[in-house]
Design an enzyme around this catalytic site. Structure first.
Site, PDB file in Angstrom:
ATOM      1  N   GLY A  48     -28.624  20.519 -20.713  1.00 40.28           N
ATOM      2  CA  GLY A  48     -28.096  19.271 -20.185  1.00 40.28           C
ATOM      3  C   GLY A  48     -26.622  19.372 -19.870  1.00 40.28           C
TER       4      GLY A  48
ATOM      5  CB  VAL B 230     -31.697  22.181 -27.659  1.00 42.91           C
ATOM      6  CG1 VAL B 230     -32.502  22.412 -28.939  1.00 42.91           C
ATOM      7  CG2 VAL B 230     -30.775  20.994 -27.851  1.00 42.91           C
TER       8      VAL B 230
ATOM      9  CE  LYS C 120     -26.321  17.965 -28.995  1.00 41.83           C
ATOM     10  NZ  LYS C 120     -26.299  16.555 -29.478  1.00 41.83           N
TER      11      LYS C 120
ATOM     12  CG  ASP D 228     -29.085   7.675 -26.403  1.00 41.64           C
ATOM     13  OD1 ASP D 228     -29.594   6.830 -25.630  1.00 41.64           O
ATOM     14  OD2 ASP D 228     -28.941   8.870 -26.101  1.00 41.64           O
TER      15      ASP D 228
END
Length: 427
Positions: free
Chosen positions: A167, A172, A187, A285
């Protein structure tokens, strides 16, 4: 092996960073099913334009200008591969256009004092309001568990297997801990995309709520010095691996859940969130992508909350104003979408309400076919949704009542995590 993977990661990170600078609008998915559903106009509207969280205002400086449209086709064209087996991190989603809309749509939504929570039946206590999550993060010391290492040290400890997801801030990896043979998820975050203060807050948040069965466990944290393939260095977070994949993928594959299964999952999410809030952590989130299944067992399902990159530490009577700049905008509560309003942990409860609506109906409560982002945002700010479609005919009145109590626009009247756990439908 890791040297080859390091080069591959460096190329991936460079491509991702370049994509961010080029202002590509993208969303990852685990297979082509979601893209097919979108292209066919099917009603799995579980966050179409809500890709994943935006970490910081540093990322926002690289986002598209407000006038640029964010199209579904552009997002689908830019999708990355996600893990079949585990955790995933978010990619940066352009939000400037949405924020620009919120300045107009959010006007008249009340003063900060009116929207601030009060405690007890006596006079209102003035909360401490942070103007920015960076202000909170800067007050936190660097967690003791963060170790300074070189990339050679990481390679000596872990065997990197495959990239699960990538991303806007990194990737990851599925890896094996050499000493124990245990599979883990690592991560990897490029330091130039995340400040030390915000990284420390992510680690601190996970440490603070460690040990709960419905929160993914952080096993180690590393500050990796610059090396050949990354001149800025990296942050590494080593976590337990979720073998069952994301709840998001299950929804895409199977559609809406039965009430019985949805209640089981929401109960576990509520337990995790109750623990978070008790520890003074607001996740910010919560969405299907950030709920993972620990195994493939459907009968004895266990879920955990992941991805604390948007989390903020808020003690009692503390609030923050972030202008909706973190999290996933189609899961924002009205007070979070209003960029002038302070908010607290009540935003997590709204997000659970959106998630529950999605689980029961297979649709997003505020996104409508053919509607643009402005219309969606206005519906969020007005808490304008319906439960009268054909997919709701078989849903019980108690379930609908619970959705309505979570999607309550007034955060003072919205259910808390404790109240959610005591609700008869969840028990």
């Amino acid at each position: 092996m890791r040297s080859l993977l390091s080069r591959a990661y460096a190329a991936t990170a460079a491509a991702v960073s370049g994509a961010c600078r080029a202002r590509n609008n993208c969303r990852r998915t685990s297979n082509h099913t979601l893209a097919a559903r979108f292209s066919q106009g099917l009603p799995m509207l579980i966050g179409r334009s809500a890709a994943t969280r935006v970490h910081t205002r540093q990322l926002l400086s690289n986002m598209p200008t407000p006038g640029r449209a964010v199209g579904v086709g552009a997002m689908i064209a830019g999708m990355g591969c996600a893990a079949a087996g585990g955790i995933a991190i978010g990619m940066a989603l352009p939000t400037e256009r949405v924020l620009d809309m919120s300045r107009d749509a959010g006007q008249g939504s009340g003063s900060s004092q009116e929207r601030a929570k009060t405690s007890g039946s006596g006079p209102a206590r003035s909360p401490t309001i942070y103007e920015d999550e960076h202000d909170v993060a800067r007050e936190l010391p660097r967690p003791a568990m963060v170790q300074d290492v070189r990339i050679d040290d990481i390679e000596a400890l872990y065997e990197f297997k495959s990239c699960l997801a990538s991303g806007g801030s990194g990737a990851v990896w599925r890896a094996r801990e050499k000493a124990s043979g245990r599979e883990v998820a690592i991560k990897v975050i490029d330091k130039k995309l995340l400040s030390p203060a915000l990284f420390n807050m992510e680690v601190y948040s996970m440490q603070r709520c460690a040990g709960h069965p419905n929160i993914l466990q952080l096993l180690a944290a590393y500050d990796v010095a610059p090396y050949t393939h990354n001149n800025d260095g990296e942050w590494h977070l080593v976590m337990e691996l979720a073998q069952g994949g994301e709840l998001f993928n299950k929804l895409v594959q199977h559609g809406a859940y039965s009430e019985q299964m949805a209640a089981k999952i929401v109960n576990q999410i509520a337990r995790g969130v109750y623990h978070l809030h008790s520890c003074g952590v607001c996740h910010r989130d919560i969405k299907p992508e950030n709920v993972v299944l620990m195994t493939d067992e459907e009968e004895d399902v266990q879920v955990k909350l992941i991805d604390f990159g948007a989390a903020v530490v808020l003690e009692e009577d503390e609030q923050v104003i972030s202008g909706g700049r973190v999290g996933t905008w189609t899961y924002w509560a009205p007070e979070q979408a209003d960029e002038t309003a302070p908010y607290d942990c009540a935003v997590d409860m709204w997000s659970i309400g959106v998630l529950l609506y999605v689980m029961l109906s297979g649709r997003h409560p505020f996104e409508k076919p053919g509607a643009d982002g402005r219309a969606t945002l206005e519906r969020i700010l007005a808490a304008e949704y319906a439960m009268d479609g054909h997919e709701w005919k078989s849903i019980s009145g108690r379930a609908k009542q619970l959705v309505a109590q979570l999607l309550e626009p007034d955060p003072d009247k919205r259910l808390t995590a404790a109240e959610l756990l005591s609700h008869s439908w969840v028990r």
